[in-house]
Design a protein around this motif. Structure first.
Motif, short mmCIF file in Angstrom:
data_model
loop_
_atom_site.label_atom_id
_atom_site.label_comp_id
_atom_site.label_asym_id
_atom_site.label_seq_id
_atom_site.Cartn_x
_atom_site.Cartn_y
_atom_site.Cartn_z
N PHE A 185 0.83 -1.20 0.00
CA PHE A 185 0.00 0.00 0.00
C PHE A 185 0.87 1.25 0.00
N VAL A 186 1.91 1.28 0.84
CA VAL A 186 2.80 2.44 0.91
C VAL A 186 3.50 2.64 -0.43
N ARG A 187 3.96 1.55 -1.06
CA ARG A 187 4.60 1.66 -2.38
C ARG A 187 3.63 2.26 -3.40
N LEU A 188 2.38 1.81 -3.39
CA LEU A 188 1.38 2.34 -4.32
C LEU A 188 1.14 3.83 -4.09
N MET A 189 1.06 4.23 -2.81
CA MET A 189 0.84 5.64 -2.49
C MET A 189 2.03 6.48 -2.96
N LYS A 190 3.24 6.00 -2.76
CA LYS A 190 4.43 6.72 -3.21
C LYS A 190 4.44 6.83 -4.73
N TYR A 191 4.10 5.74 -5.41
CA TYR A 191 4.07 5.74 -6.86
C TYR A 191 3.02 6.74 -7.38
N ASP A 192 1.82 6.69 -6.80
CA ASP A 192 0.76 7.63 -7.21
C ASP A 192 1.17 9.07 -6.97
N HIS A 193 1.80 9.33 -5.82
CA HIS A 193 2.24 10.69 -5.51
C HIS A 193 3.30 11.14 -6.51
N ALA A 194 4.27 10.27 -6.79
CA ALA A 194 5.32 10.63 -7.75
C ALA A 194 4.73 10.89 -9.13
N ALA A 195 3.76 10.08 -9.55
CA ALA A 195 3.12 10.28 -10.86
C ALA A 195 2.37 11.61 -10.88
N HIS A 196 1.69 11.92 -9.78
CA HIS A 196 0.96 13.20 -9.70
C HIS A 196 1.93 14.38 -9.76
N VAL A 197 3.02 14.30 -9.02
CA VAL A 197 4.01 15.39 -9.01
C VAL A 197 4.59 15.57 -10.42
N HIS A 198 4.88 14.46 -11.09
CA HIS A 198 5.42 14.53 -12.45
C HIS A 198 4.40 15.16 -13.41
N ALA A 199 3.14 14.72 -13.30
CA ALA A 199 2.09 15.28 -14.17
C ALA A 199 1.89 16.77 -13.89
N GLU A 200 1.94 17.15 -12.62
CA GLU A 200 1.78 18.56 -12.25
C GLU A 200 2.93 19.39 -12.81
N ALA A 201 4.16 18.86 -12.73
CA ALA A 201 5.32 19.59 -13.26
C ALA A 201 5.20 19.76 -14.78
N ASP A 202 4.78 18.69 -15.48
CA ASP A 202 4.59 18.79 -16.93
C ASP A 202 3.50 19.81 -17.26
N PHE A 203 2.40 19.78 -16.50
CA PHE A 203 1.32 20.72 -16.73
C PHE A 203 1.80 22.17 -16.54
N GLN A 204 2.50 22.42 -15.44
CA GLN A 204 2.99 23.78 -15.15
C GLN A 204 3.96 24.25 -16.23
N ALA A 205 4.82 23.36 -16.71
CA ALA A 205 5.76 23.73 -17.77
C ALA A 205 5.03 24.08 -19.06
N GLU A 206 4.04 23.28 -19.43
CA GLU A 206 3.27 23.56 -20.65
C GLU A 206 2.47 24.85 -20.50
N LEU A 207 1.88 25.06 -19.34
CA LEU A 207 1.14 26.29 -19.08
C LEU A 207 2.06 27.50 -19.22
N SER A 208 3.22 27.44 -18.62
CA SER A 208 4.18 28.54 -18.70
C SER A 208 4.60 28.79 -20.15
N HIS A 209 4.86 27.72 -20.88
CA HIS A 209 5.27 27.83 -22.28
C HIS A 209 4.18 28.51 -23.11
N ARG A 210 2.93 28.09 -22.92
CA ARG A 210 1.84 28.68 -23.69
C ARG A 210 1.61 30.15 -23.32
N ILE A 211 1.75 30.48 -22.05
CA ILE A 211 1.60 31.87 -21.63
C ILE A 211 2.68 32.73 -22.28
N GLN A 212 3.91 32.25 -22.29
CA GLN A 212 5.01 32.99 -22.91
C GLN A 212 4.77 33.17 -24.40
#
Length: 135
Positions: free
Chosen positions: A68-95
């Motif tokens: 369960f802990v491994r799954l939670m860590k994996y889900d959190h890491a995937a969310h953080v990665h997706a959030e970072a990609d989203f923020q980068a694309e948002l910043s790129h489009r704004i620029q």
């Protein structure tokens, strides 16, 4: 029974599960003895889940806490990665929008064009703005 679907949806869009076989224990037959047996297996290092549900349809699984802990860590890491990609694309489009000088869309509209994570961001952003107006 072979299963590779999740009737409750999946947070990993586009991620396919490998086919696997499960034995579903009907919830009305799940007794303390089964739980004790599974717990003893986990204490010995086994990781096979106890899957239960009704109508031979898997609805829940009991897994070792370490899994369960491994799954939670994996889900959190995937969310953080997706959030970072989203923020980068948002910043790129704004620029790009700022550089073009054209009348564009609101930041919320831009976020919504980036998919489900963007929709959630836009909804949260609007809610925060509304909250500030009411304070």
């Amino acid at each position: 029974m072979t299963r590779n679907d999740n009737p409750h949806g999946s947070s990993s869009h586009g991620a396919e599960l490998p086919k696997f076989s499960v034995n579903v224990v009907p919830t009305d037959r799940l007794r303390r003895e089964e739980l004790a047996t599974v717990l003893n297996l986990y204490r010995r290092g086994q990781v096979t889940p106890l899957i239960f549900g009704d109508g031979n349809k898997p609805e829940a699984a009991i897994i070792p806490f370490a899994a369960f802990v491994r799954l939670m860590k994996y889900d959190h890491a995937a969310h953080v990665h997706a959030e970072a990609d989203f923020q980068a694309e948002l910043s790129h489009r704004i620029q790009e929008s700022d550089a073009s000088g054209e009348a564009g869309m609101t930041v919320e509209e831009l976020a919504e064009s980036l998919g489900p994570l963007g929709q959630q961001w836009a909804d949260d952003h609007r809610a925060a703005r509304q909250k500030k107006r009411h304070e």
